[in-house]
Design a protein around this motif. Structure first.
Motif, PDB file in Angstrom:
ATOM      1  N   LEU A 130       0.870  -1.180   0.000  1.00  0.00           N
ATOM      2  CA  LEU A 130       0.000   0.000   0.000  1.00  0.00           C
ATOM      3  C   LEU A 130       0.908   1.232   0.000  1.00  0.00           C
ATOM      4  O   LEU A 130       1.190   1.817   1.054  1.00  0.00           O
ATOM      5  CB  LEU A 130      -0.923  -0.035   1.221  1.00  0.00           C
ATOM      6  N   SER A 172       0.476   4.641   1.842  1.00  0.00           N
ATOM      7  CA  SER A 172       0.203   4.600   3.279  1.00  0.00           C
ATOM      8  C   SER A 172       1.295   5.325   4.067  1.00  0.00           C
ATOM      9  O   SER A 172       2.481   5.028   3.926  1.00  0.00           O
ATOM     10  CB  SER A 172       0.131   3.133   3.709  1.00  0.00           C
ATOM     11  N   LEU A 195       2.198   0.382   4.904  1.00  0.00           N
ATOM     12  CA  LEU A 195       1.557  -0.911   5.176  1.00  0.00           C
ATOM     13  C   LEU A 195       1.857  -1.938   4.094  1.00  0.00           C
ATOM     14  O   LEU A 195       1.896  -1.601   2.907  1.00  0.00           O
ATOM     15  CB  LEU A 195       0.043  -0.715   5.242  1.00  0.00           C
ATOM     16  N   LEU A 244       0.576  -6.086   3.196  1.00  0.00           N
ATOM     17  CA  LEU A 244      -0.218  -7.263   3.559  1.00  0.00           C
ATOM     18  C   LEU A 244       0.405  -8.484   2.921  1.00  0.00           C
ATOM     19  O   LEU A 244       0.872  -8.424   1.784  1.00  0.00           O
ATOM     20  CB  LEU A 244      -1.651  -7.146   3.026  1.00  0.00           C
ATOM     21  N   GLY A 296       0.295  -8.918   8.194  1.00  0.00           N
ATOM     22  CA  GLY A 296       0.926  -7.781   7.542  1.00  0.00           C
ATOM     23  C   GLY A 296       1.718  -6.981   8.551  1.00  0.00           C
ATOM     24  O   GLY A 296       1.756  -7.317   9.740  1.00  0.00           O
ATOM     25  N   ALA A 334       3.698  -2.798   9.284  1.00  0.00           N
ATOM     26  CA  ALA A 334       3.915  -1.413   8.867  1.00  0.00           C
ATOM     27  C   ALA A 334       5.297  -0.981   9.324  1.00  0.00           C
ATOM     28  O   ALA A 334       5.710  -1.281  10.448  1.00  0.00           O
ATOM     29  CB  ALA A 334       2.865  -0.513   9.490  1.00  0.00           C
ATOM     30  N   ILE A 351      -7.769  -2.025  10.527  1.00  0.00           N
ATOM     31  CA  ILE A 351      -8.429  -2.514   9.297  1.00  0.00           C
ATOM     32  C   ILE A 351      -9.203  -1.385   8.612  1.00  0.00           C
ATOM     33  O   ILE A 351      -9.315  -1.366   7.379  1.00  0.00           O
ATOM     34  CB  ILE A 351      -9.299  -3.762   9.549  1.00  0.00           C
ATOM     35  N   GLU A 360      -8.078   1.631   8.315  1.00  0.00           N
ATOM     36  CA  GLU A 360      -7.022   2.271   7.515  1.00  0.00           C
ATOM     37  C   GLU A 360      -6.718   1.432   6.262  1.00  0.00           C
ATOM     38  O   GLU A 360      -6.598   1.961   5.151  1.00  0.00           O
ATOM     39  CB  GLU A 360      -5.763   2.417   8.381  1.00  0.00           C
ATOM     40  N   ILE A 361      -6.626   0.119   6.444  1.00  0.00           N
ATOM     41  CA  ILE A 361      -6.319  -0.763   5.305  1.00  0.00           C
ATOM     42  C   ILE A 361      -7.419  -0.685   4.251  1.00  0.00           C
ATOM     43  O   ILE A 361      -7.145  -0.548   3.052  1.00  0.00           O
ATOM     44  CB  ILE A 361      -6.139  -2.221   5.809  1.00  0.00           C
ATOM     45  N   HIS A 414      -7.165   2.376   2.070  1.00  0.00           N
ATOM     46  CA  HIS A 414      -6.135   2.292   1.025  1.00  0.00           C
ATOM     47  C   HIS A 414      -6.541   1.352  -0.105  1.00  0.00           C
ATOM     48  O   HIS A 414      -6.142   1.540  -1.253  1.00  0.00           O
ATOM     49  CB  HIS A 414      -4.808   1.817   1.634  1.00  0.00           C
ATOM     50  N   THR A 474      -9.124  -8.263  13.731  1.00  0.00           N
ATOM     51  CA  THR A 474      -7.752  -7.810  13.469  1.00  0.00           C
ATOM     52  C   THR A 474      -7.027  -7.636  14.799  1.00  0.00           C
ATOM     53  O   THR A 474      -7.542  -6.986  15.714  1.00  0.00           O
ATOM     54  CB  THR A 474      -7.770  -6.474  12.693  1.00  0.00           C
TER      55      THR A 474
END
Ligand SMILES: Cc1cc2nc3c(=O)[nH]c(=O)nc-3n(C[C@H](O)[C@H](O)[C@H](O)COP(=O)(O)OP(=O)(O)OC[C@H]3O[C@@H](n4cnc5c(N)ncnc54)[C@H](O)[C@@H]3O)c2cc1C
Length: 285
Positions: free
Chosen positions: A124, A127, A131, A133, A153, A155, A178, A180-181, A184, A196
């Protein structure tokens, strides 16, 4: 000290809260594990961020470094743990797992994942947390039900404020991570049945920190007897220390050198796989 070589004569252990002294016999060998990347880690929940905790070196919970710190008081050939355990500003990552029974979400992730040897990755790039994954082959666990999928994942910059959640990742619950994920990923549907779990890891990348030649001790330190050192902070020339195979190789070398058992072939041979390992390492970091 025997024949000019240092030898461990006694181990002072802490077993179930009790101090135990273990005297070494003449033929006993000692194999010590030095340091750990899980040192100082703390785990949050879907609803709460990982608890913050002090990571001072000498606190009781940080037993990961005590053997190494003790060893260096006995000579200069045991490396330098301080290079690896004190630079948390450089070695901190926040990792997380996502466990989902949401089929639509899983199929969406699988459809956008790019494939690489170490697993399927989704980067991502915009980010602030940097980040990444990883979509491993399923099932990850033996007893994992067919309708459940597990993703992990991490960061690289968890202290930065998020793009969609206006706070540092370190201060986020799993639900906020999640959120935030999903921002993106431009995934606008609701994600159901998904948990999560964030994990703050202040020394996760400590094994990759810049170091001097002598910072990592040799598997068999010079001028020692019946002693070997293993793990990710021990030197094997020309090997990259990024994955599980490195620690295993130090153990193979240790047992071979101490017992005379021939050294097993290196299935991850450094000559053939140096480039691949380096690429994988760069990919991770
Ligand atoms: C999120 C994440 C994903 C990863 N993915 C992969 C992957 O896909 N493939 C791969 O190959 N590798 C992966 N790795 C790396 C892999 O986890 C490590 O290479 C591996 O765990 C190293 O194993 P180890 O036994 O050498 O050390 P550790 O896992 O650090 O284990 C050492 C243990 O010894 C304990 N210990 C240390 N000193 C003491 C002491 N004095 N007293 C008592 N206990 C002590 C520590 O607390 C720790 O539990 C990943 C790591 C992370 C964090």
């Amino acid at each position: 000290m025997r024949d000019g070589r240092k030898k461990i004569s006694r181990l002072n252990l802490l077993e179930n809260g009790y101090q135990v002294a273990l005297d070494m016999g003449a033929h006993d060998i000692v194999i010590l594990m030095l340091g750990s990347t899980v040192s100082g880690s703390s785990t949050g929940t879907h609803n709460y961020p990982p608890p913050t905790r002090s990571i001072e070196l000498n606190e009781e919970y940080d037993e990961n470094w005590t053997i190494w710190l003790e060893l260096i008081t006995h000579g200069h050939t045991f490396g330098n743990p301080y290079n690896f355990c004190t630079r948390v500003d450089d070695s901190t990552l926040t990792s997380f797992t996502i466990t989902t029974a949401d089929t639509c979400f899983w199929e969406f992730l699988a459809s956008i994942a790019t494939h690489a040897e170490a697993g399927a990755f989704i980067l991502l790039p915009k980010s602030n947390w940097d980040l990444r994954l990883c979509i491993p082959m399923q099932p990850v666990f033996g007893q994992q039900p067919e309708n459940i999928h597990v993703i992990w994942g991490f960061a690289l910059f968890p202290k930065a404020s998020g793009n969609y959640v206006q706070k540092s990742m370190e201060a986020c619950s799993g639900a906020q991570v999640i959120t935030e994920i999903l921002g993106h990923l431009n995934y606008h549907s609701t994600v159901d049945d998904t948990t999560t779990i964030p994990r703050h890891m202040p020394r996760m990348s400590s094994l990759l920190l810049v170091r001097s030649v002598a910072d990592r001790p040799e598997v068999i330190p010079p001028k020692t007897s019946h002693l070997a050192l293993v793990g990710q902070f021990v030197e094997i020339p020309w090997y990259s220390c990024v994955d599980m195979s490195y620690g295993i190789r130090t153990a193979q070398i240790a047992t071979s050198q101490l017992t005379g058992i021939p050294l097993l072939d290196d299935k991850h041979g450094h000559t053939g796989s140096t480039t691949r390992s380096t690429l994988r390492m760069l990919f991770w970091r």
